[in-house]
Design an enzyme around this catalytic site. Structure first.
Site, PDB file in Angstrom:
ATOM      1  N   GLU A   1       7.746  -0.837  11.257  1.00 35.53           N
ATOM      2  CA  GLU A   1       6.515   0.120  11.091  1.00 35.53           C
ATOM      3  C   GLU A   1       5.360  -0.715  10.555  1.00 35.53           C
ATOM      4  OE1 GLU A   1       6.290   3.198  12.471  1.00 35.53           O
ATOM      5  OE2 GLU A   1       8.426   3.462  12.414  1.00 35.53           O
TER       6      GLU A   1
ATOM      7  N   GLU B   1      10.454   6.618  13.112  1.00 35.96           N
ATOM      8  CA  GLU B   1      11.308   7.107  11.883  1.00 35.96           C
ATOM      9  C   GLU B   1      10.776   8.683  12.072  1.00 35.96           C
ATOM     10  OE1 GLU B   1       9.214   5.116   8.743  1.00 35.96           O
ATOM     11  OE2 GLU B   1      10.470   3.473   8.702  1.00 35.96           O
TER      12      GLU B   1
ATOM     13  N   CYS C   1      -2.385   2.285   6.964  1.00 28.78           N
ATOM     14  CA  CYS C   1      -2.121   1.669   8.169  1.00 28.78           C
ATOM     15  C   CYS C   1      -2.521   2.779   9.493  1.00 28.78           C
ATOM     16  CB  CYS C   1      -0.692   1.651   8.475  1.00 28.78           C
ATOM     17  SG  CYS C   1      -0.057   3.129   8.012  1.00 28.78           S
TER      18      CYS C   1
ATOM     19  N   ASN D   1       0.804  -0.943  -0.073  1.00 29.72           N
ATOM     20  CA  ASN D   1      -0.036  -0.087   0.014  1.00 29.72           C
ATOM     21  C   ASN D   1       0.840   1.317  -0.094  1.00 29.72           C
ATOM     22  OD1 ASN D   1       0.829  -0.155   2.914  1.00 29.72           O
ATOM     23  ND2 ASN D   1      -0.728   1.075   3.214  1.00 29.72           N
TER      24      ASN D   1
HETATM   25  P1  NAD Z   1       3.555  -8.062   4.551  1.00 34.20           P
HETATM   26  O1  NAD Z   1       4.165  -8.063   5.987  1.00 34.20           O
HETATM   27  O2  NAD Z   1       2.938  -9.097   3.970  1.00 34.20           O
HETATM   28  O3  NAD Z   1       4.830  -7.383   3.316  1.00 34.20           O
HETATM   29  C1  NAD Z   1       5.581  -6.291   3.753  1.00 34.20           C
HETATM   30  C2  NAD Z   1       6.787  -6.564   2.868  1.00 34.20           C
HETATM   31  O4  NAD Z   1       7.669  -7.718   3.589  1.00 34.20           O
HETATM   32  C3  NAD Z   1       6.699  -7.106   1.385  1.00 34.20           C
HETATM   33  O5  NAD Z   1       7.718  -6.343   0.569  1.00 34.20           O
HETATM   34  C4  NAD Z   1       7.190  -8.399   1.440  1.00 34.20           C
HETATM   35  O6  NAD Z   1       7.399  -9.070   0.297  1.00 34.20           O
HETATM   36  C5  NAD Z   1       8.132  -8.539   2.581  1.00 34.20           C
HETATM   37  N1  NAD Z   1       8.241  -9.833   2.974  1.00 34.20           N
HETATM   38  C6  NAD Z   1       7.031 -11.020   3.386  1.00 34.20           C
HETATM   39  N2  NAD Z   1       7.745 -11.914   4.192  1.00 34.20           N
HETATM   40  C7  NAD Z   1       9.247 -11.560   4.153  1.00 34.20           C
HETATM   41  C8  NAD Z   1      10.121 -12.364   4.813  1.00 34.20           C
HETATM   42  N3  NAD Z   1      10.055 -13.634   5.530  1.00 34.20           N
HETATM   43  N4  NAD Z   1      11.362 -11.712   4.784  1.00 34.20           N
HETATM   44  C9  NAD Z   1      11.672 -10.380   4.310  1.00 34.20           C
HETATM   45  N5  NAD Z   1      10.347  -9.840   3.838  1.00 34.20           N
HETATM   46  C10 NAD Z   1       9.450 -10.329   3.659  1.00 34.20           C
HETATM   47  O7  NAD Z   1       2.722  -6.703   4.437  1.00 34.20           O
HETATM   48  P2  NAD Z   1       1.727  -6.055   3.203  1.00 34.20           P
HETATM   49  O8  NAD Z   1       0.628  -6.899   3.400  1.00 34.20           O
HETATM   50  O9  NAD Z   1       2.506  -5.900   2.192  1.00 34.20           O
HETATM   51  O10 NAD Z   1       1.289  -4.603   3.950  1.00 34.20           O
HETATM   52  C11 NAD Z   1       0.346  -4.339   4.678  1.00 34.20           C
HETATM   53  C12 NAD Z   1       0.866  -3.989   6.341  1.00 34.20           C
HETATM   54  O11 NAD Z   1       1.446  -3.020   6.362  1.00 34.20           O
HETATM   55  C13 NAD Z   1      -0.337  -3.692   7.042  1.00 34.20           C
HETATM   56  O12 NAD Z   1      -0.359  -4.458   8.135  1.00 34.20           O
HETATM   57  C14 NAD Z   1      -0.344  -2.264   7.256  1.00 34.20           C
HETATM   58  O13 NAD Z   1      -0.750  -2.018   8.381  1.00 34.20           O
HETATM   59  C15 NAD Z   1       1.351  -2.174   7.303  1.00 34.20           C
HETATM   60  N6  NAD Z   1       1.616  -0.829   7.064  1.00 34.20           N
HETATM   61  C16 NAD Z   1       2.243  -0.133   7.886  1.00 34.20           C
HETATM   62  C17 NAD Z   1       2.759   1.196   7.893  1.00 34.20           C
HETATM   63  C18 NAD Z   1       3.150   2.155   9.038  1.00 34.20           C
HETATM   64  O14 NAD Z   1       3.837   2.994   8.801  1.00 34.20           O
HETATM   65  N7  NAD Z   1       3.096   1.449  10.328  1.00 34.20           N
HETATM   66  C19 NAD Z   1       2.522   1.763   6.820  1.00 34.20           C
HETATM   67  C20 NAD Z   1       2.044   1.308   5.397  1.00 34.20           C
HETATM   68  C21 NAD Z   1       1.698  -0.209   5.759  1.00 34.20           C
END
Ligand code: NAD
Length: 488
Positions: free
Chosen positions: A259, A465, A292, A161
């Site tokens: 995050e 951050e 988020c 996202n």
């Molecule tokens: P996700 O955790 O599925 O994936 C995030 C990233 O991690 C992707 O690039 C994915 O390929 C990578 N990844 C997955 N497994 C991994 C592993 N084992 N080792 C290394 N990298 C790995 O999250 P998503 O579905 O892409 O994003 C949505 C989530 O992100 C929601 O929970 C949302 O709230 C959160 N988010 C948080 C913020 C914030 O600033 N706090 C901002 C945006 C999104």
């Protein structure tokens, strides 16, 4: 790179490989990215599917790149980052079009808000790093100094996202601190990261200072975070992945910032500007709730339940679901069919346990949209209250008084953000002090100075951050004591 290693995405040429050591390279296999605007028809590109060999090559390049980038002066770094910011501005239309197609983000909103913010992220960190001064003082017969040193190669992992904006937000401080970077974007929206890497190359980062590796999280992402040559891991994504990456970071004793998700409350007190609050609440459906920071739990003072709901429905009724390329569209489709399935799963389970679906609650036929949905849960323990849905699904609960509002607001394991609507300054001060969240807005939303800290409590994350917080994370901080030479 030429020929098959670029994809034509609606007239924009996008590299489909990895950027390693200043060269575009491929991998033996690929994964496809499709557009949520027309999932069945719009195949956008086949992207290099990074494996352990790609991860190994990227880390080796980043180690070499660090030798060069880490020894540049802050002014040289800042100049390169400003050039990148200017290039982002110059390519706003292309970035917005590609992100809109790849992730579904509203094109107009990308142009006006998020691409501009991406450029600002680089400018802000370029200027901050130049403005930073090491601390010097004399005490106990010694000249004391506290210095920052670049930490080393940093792996930056971003979610699907807001992919462009979040990538710039996380890469800028790492580069400003003097670290070389390896960016691993999400596999559901990989394209804007490729455009950004190409602009970084044009801006003049030395080979290996800025690397991009595409691929699946558990494959290439896992290999990157397990590599002991990596000295910082900066992650944004879900708590589930955060736990996995945290274990890899612990194994190599590598500082790790996370995050993670959110389940923020939007609290409306009876003394608030009711229409402004209801309007804000309805706009939590923005970006189809894939935010988020969204105030996904509406907590409304019981005495204003009916007038609030009437206004909320009025505003929600105005929202236009449509094609993200159309400037009249307010609500984009969800990013992926699997995600829509997941969102609908929450709603189906909510119905099954006796929660009341007040509006919406169904996938829209013929597109990846999901109806803007409001659920009144049977109890505060309901899954839809406690878990992050990350879709256009809000919950509605009422409270009797301020202590109950605070208790409900603080009743989930998350603690990223909160939004409060009140007409009382004293109440604003009391309630903001009592809320457990990294970011709290009163009578406003999303606006934030980029030098302010940003992050979450509880399972919403580790670390902060923003401003000096991110620069400190990406640096080694060194204290030096030199005995004063009393003979000279
Ligand atoms: P996700 O955790 O599925 O994936 C995030 C990233 O991690 C992707 O690039 C994915 O390929 C990578 N990844 C997955 N497994 C991994 C592993 N084992 N080792 C290394 N990298 C790995 O999250 P998503 O579905 O892409 O994003 C949505 C989530 O992100 C929601 O929970 C949302 O709230 C959160 N988010 C948080 C913020 C914030 O600033 N706090 C901002 C945006 C999104």
């Amino acid at each position: 790179m030429t020929g098959p290693e670029r994809a034509d995405v609606d007239g924009v040429s996008v590299p489909t490989g990895h950027l390693i050591g200043g060269e575009w390279v491929g991998s033996p296999s690929t994964f496809e990215t499709r557009s949520p605007l027309d999932w069945d028809e719009l195949h956008l590109a086949d992207i290099a599917r990074g494996d352990s060999a790609a991860a190994d090559a990227a880390v080796a390049a980043a180690v070499a790149g660090f030798d060069m980038w880490g020894s540049t002066t802050v002014v040289e770094r800042a100049e390169t980052m400003h050039r990148l910011a200017d290039l982002i501005d110059d390519n706003t239309d292309e970035i917005a079009r590609v992100e809109c197609l790849d992730m579904g983000f509203l094109e107009e909103s990308m142009k006006l808000r998020l691409v501009a913010r991406g450029a600002l992220n680089f400018r802000t960190y370029a200027d901050l790093t130049v403005a930073h001064e090491d601390r010097h003082w004399d005490a106990k017969g010694m000249a004391n100094t506290v210095q920052r040193m670049p930490a080393g190669p940093a792996v930056v992992i971003t979610p699907w996202n807001a992919p462009f904006m979040l990538a710039t937000w996380k890469l800028a401080p790492a580069l400003a601190a003097g670290n070389s970077v390896i960016h691993k974007p999400a596999e559901w929206s990989p394209l804007s990261a490729a455009l950004l890497a190409e602009l970084a190359l044009e801006a003049g980062f030395p080979p290996g200072a800025y690397n991009l590796v595409q691929g699946i999280g558990s494959e290439v992402g896992g290999a990157l975070v397990a590599d002991p040559r990596v000295r910082r891991i900066s992650f944004t994504g879900s708590p589930a992945t955060g736990r996995v990456i945290g274990k890899a970071a612990a194994e190599n004793i590598v500082p790790f910032t996370a995050e993670l998700g959110g389940k923020g409350p939007l609290i409306v007190f009876a003394d608030a500007d009711l229409d402004a609050a209801a309007h804000r609440a309805a706009w939590q459906f923005d970006d189809s709730g894939q935010v988020c920071l969204a105030g996904a739990r509406l907590l409304v003072e019981r005495s204003i339940r009916e007038p609030f709901l009437e206004r909320f429905h009025h505003h929600a009724d105005q929202l236009v679901l449509g094609d993200s390329r159309d400037p009249n569209t307010d609500i984009a489709p969800l990013a992926h069919p699997d995600h829509r399935q997941r969102v609908h799963g929450f709603v189906k389970r909510a119905r099954a346990v006796g929660d009341t679906v007040v509006r919406g609650g169904r996938p829209v036929k013929g597109s990846l949209h999901y109806e803007p949905t409001l659920i009144e849960p049977a109890t505060n323990d309901s899954e839809v209250v406690q878990e992050e849905i990350f879709g256009p699904v809000l919950t509605f609960q009422t409270f009797e008084d301020e202590p109950e509002a605070v208790r409900l607001a603080n009743s989930t394991r998350y603690g990223l953000s909160a939004i409060i609507y009140t007409g009382s300054q004293q109440r604003a001060e009391r309630v903001t002090a009592a809320i457990r969240a990294g970011v709290v807005w009163v009578n406003t939303f999303l606006v934030r100075d980029l030098t302010a800290p940003f992050g979450g409590c509880g399972i919403s994350g580790i670390g902060r951050e923003g401003g000096d917080h991110a620069l400190d994370f990406h640096s080694e901080v060194k204290t030096v004591m030199i005995l004063n030479d009393t003979t000279s």
